[in-house]
Design a protein around this motif. Structure first.
Motif, PDB file in Angstrom:
ATOM      1  N   LEU A  15       0.815  -1.216   0.000  1.00 47.79           N
ATOM      2  CA  LEU A  15       0.000   0.000   0.000  1.00 47.79           C
ATOM      3  C   LEU A  15       0.845   1.262   0.000  1.00 47.79           C
ATOM      4  O   LEU A  15       0.684   2.145  -0.851  1.00 47.79           O
ATOM      5  N   LEU A  16       1.752   1.382   0.946  1.00 47.90           N
ATOM      6  CA  LEU A  16       2.483   2.638   1.107  1.00 47.90           C
ATOM      7  C   LEU A  16       3.485   2.848  -0.023  1.00 47.90           C
ATOM      8  O   LEU A  16       3.669   3.978  -0.497  1.00 47.90           O
ATOM      9  N   GLY A  17       4.121   1.778  -0.488  1.00 42.61           N
ATOM     10  CA  GLY A  17       5.012   1.917  -1.630  1.00 42.61           C
ATOM     11  C   GLY A  17       4.270   2.334  -2.883  1.00 42.61           C
ATOM     12  O   GLY A  17       4.787   3.128  -3.690  1.00 42.61           O
TER      13      GLY A  17
ATOM     14  N   GLY B 193      -7.371   0.117  10.520  1.00 41.93           N
ATOM     15  CA  GLY B 193      -5.934   0.028  10.344  1.00 41.93           C
ATOM     16  C   GLY B 193      -5.482   0.569   9.002  1.00 41.93           C
ATOM     17  O   GLY B 193      -4.419   1.196   8.882  1.00 41.93           O
ATOM     18  N   LEU B 194      -6.300   0.342   7.973  1.00 44.98           N
ATOM     19  CA  LEU B 194      -5.996   0.844   6.637  1.00 44.98           C
ATOM     20  C   LEU B 194      -6.024   2.374   6.614  1.00 44.98           C
ATOM     21  O   LEU B 194      -5.117   3.029   6.096  1.00 44.98           O
TER      22      LEU B 194
ATOM     23  N   ASP C 213      -1.080   8.096   8.700  1.00 45.29           N
ATOM     24  CA  ASP C 213       0.264   8.164   9.273  1.00 45.29           C
ATOM     25  C   ASP C 213       1.320   8.439   8.203  1.00 45.29           C
ATOM     26  O   ASP C 213       2.387   8.988   8.501  1.00 45.29           O
ATOM     27  N   ALA C 214       1.022   8.053   6.965  1.00 43.40           N
ATOM     28  CA  ALA C 214       1.957   8.283   5.858  1.00 43.40           C
ATOM     29  C   ALA C 214       1.806   9.679   5.258  1.00 43.40           C
ATOM     30  O   ALA C 214       2.504  10.007   4.281  1.00 43.40           O
ATOM     31  N   GLY C 215       0.910  10.495   5.818  1.00 44.59           N
ATOM     32  CA  GLY C 215       0.808  11.880   5.379  1.00 44.59           C
ATOM     33  C   GLY C 215      -0.283  12.170   4.375  1.00 44.59           C
ATOM     34  O   GLY C 215      -0.242  13.194   3.686  1.00 44.59           O
TER      35      GLY C 215
ATOM     36  N   ARG D 195      -2.482  14.163  -0.536  1.00 42.01           N
ATOM     37  CA  ARG D 195      -1.318  14.346   0.311  1.00 42.01           C
ATOM     38  C   ARG D 195      -1.412  15.669   1.069  1.00 42.01           C
ATOM     39  O   ARG D 195      -1.792  16.696   0.495  1.00 42.01           O
ATOM     40  N   ARG D 196      -1.075  15.616   2.347  1.00 45.08           N
ATOM     41  CA  ARG D 196      -1.081  16.860   3.138  1.00 45.08           C
ATOM     42  C   ARG D 196       0.036  17.787   2.682  1.00 45.08           C
ATOM     43  O   ARG D 196       1.133  17.330   2.374  1.00 45.08           O
ATOM     44  N   PRO D 197      -0.247  19.091   2.654  1.00 43.96           N
ATOM     45  CA  PRO D 197       0.801  20.028   2.237  1.00 43.96           C
ATOM     46  C   PRO D 197       1.936  20.084   3.273  1.00 43.96           C
ATOM     47  O   PRO D 197       1.748  19.760   4.426  1.00 43.96           O
TER      48      PRO D 197
END
Length: 240
Positions: free
Chosen positions: A117-119, A160-161, A167-169, A238-240
């Motif tokens: 997911l994160l990759g 969790g997802l 958490d990854a922004g 994505r958060r700035p």
């Protein structure tokens, strides 16, 4: 085993290669409020139904990438049928980055292309314009499953997802989830495909594996998958 051929046969009757119905896919397109001319990239796009129907319904344009020649051919036929401005590339979606960047970058149901997911989110971000939307489709546990069900895969829960992408922004800005009925339409339809293939090609090299699958998959699905496994698409910015 020829994995590409295996999937082509199992999903030969499908246009959407995930547990989404036509209406759920359309709901997601409407939820994103895409303006005409919005640009999309769909990695591991399958038969291109997302890109083609959204182009028809919302006037978007885009590119899809998939490794399976049969799926890419089907996607191009669908684009021609609907008369939409969509391009399909036969190739490895892992590492594929498009320029100029797009408004929406998607990987719906194939996050293995980025190592998870994160990759995959990191990969999609490389093709996104600032303020663009990433779409990821992922399985998740709807409730704590028995040990036999865990053999299906190592999945997160839905909370969790969501926590993982936050958490990854990333902000979660929309989501559309599959349900038991749409899971049935995706999974159960494959059984008829397998049976018809076995009837027509009893001596094919894939026949023993398909016979084994057809003999075990329905009971395993209703016992260990249908009650416990969810699936859905998260829309993220994505958060700035």
């Amino acid at each position: 085993m020829d994995a590409l051929r295996h999937h082509t046969i199992r999903e030969q009757s499908h246009r959407i290669l995930d547990p989404f119905t036509d209406e759920q896919l359309a709901t997601l397109g409407r939820a994103l409020r895409l303006p005409p001319g919005a640009t999309l990239l769909d990695l591991a796009c399958g038969k291109g139904e997302l890109l083609c129907t959204w182009a028809r319904d919302h006037g978007t344009v885009g590119t899809g990438v998939d490794l399976n020649p049969a799926f890419v051919a089907a996607a191009r036929e669908r684009a021609a049928e609907l008369g939409v401005d969509v391009t399909f590339v036969e190739g490895d979606a892992g590492g594929y980055v498009v320029t100029p960047p797009v408004d929406v970058a998607a990987c719906v149901g194939a996050t293995w292309i980025g190592g998870g997911l994160l990759g995959t989110l990191d990969l999609l971000a490389r093709s996104l314009t600032p303020g663009g939307i990433a779409l990821v489709g992922e399985p998740f546990w709807r409730c704590d499953p028995p040990e036999a069900a865990r053999a299906i895969g190592d999945f997160r829960t839905l909370p969790g997802l969501v926590a993982a992408v936050q958490d990854a922004g990333w902000d979660v800005v929309e989501m559309v989830l599959a349900d038991e009925d749409s899971w049935d339409r995706y999974v159960a339809a494959q059984w008829l495909n397998l049976r018809r293939f076995l009837d027509e090609h009893p001596d094919d090299e894939l026949a023993p594996a398909f016979r084994e699958e057809l003999s075990t998959a329905p009971l395993d699905y209703v016992t260990n998958q249908r009650p416990y496994l969810g699936w859905g698409v998260l829309a993220l910015m994505r958060r700035p």
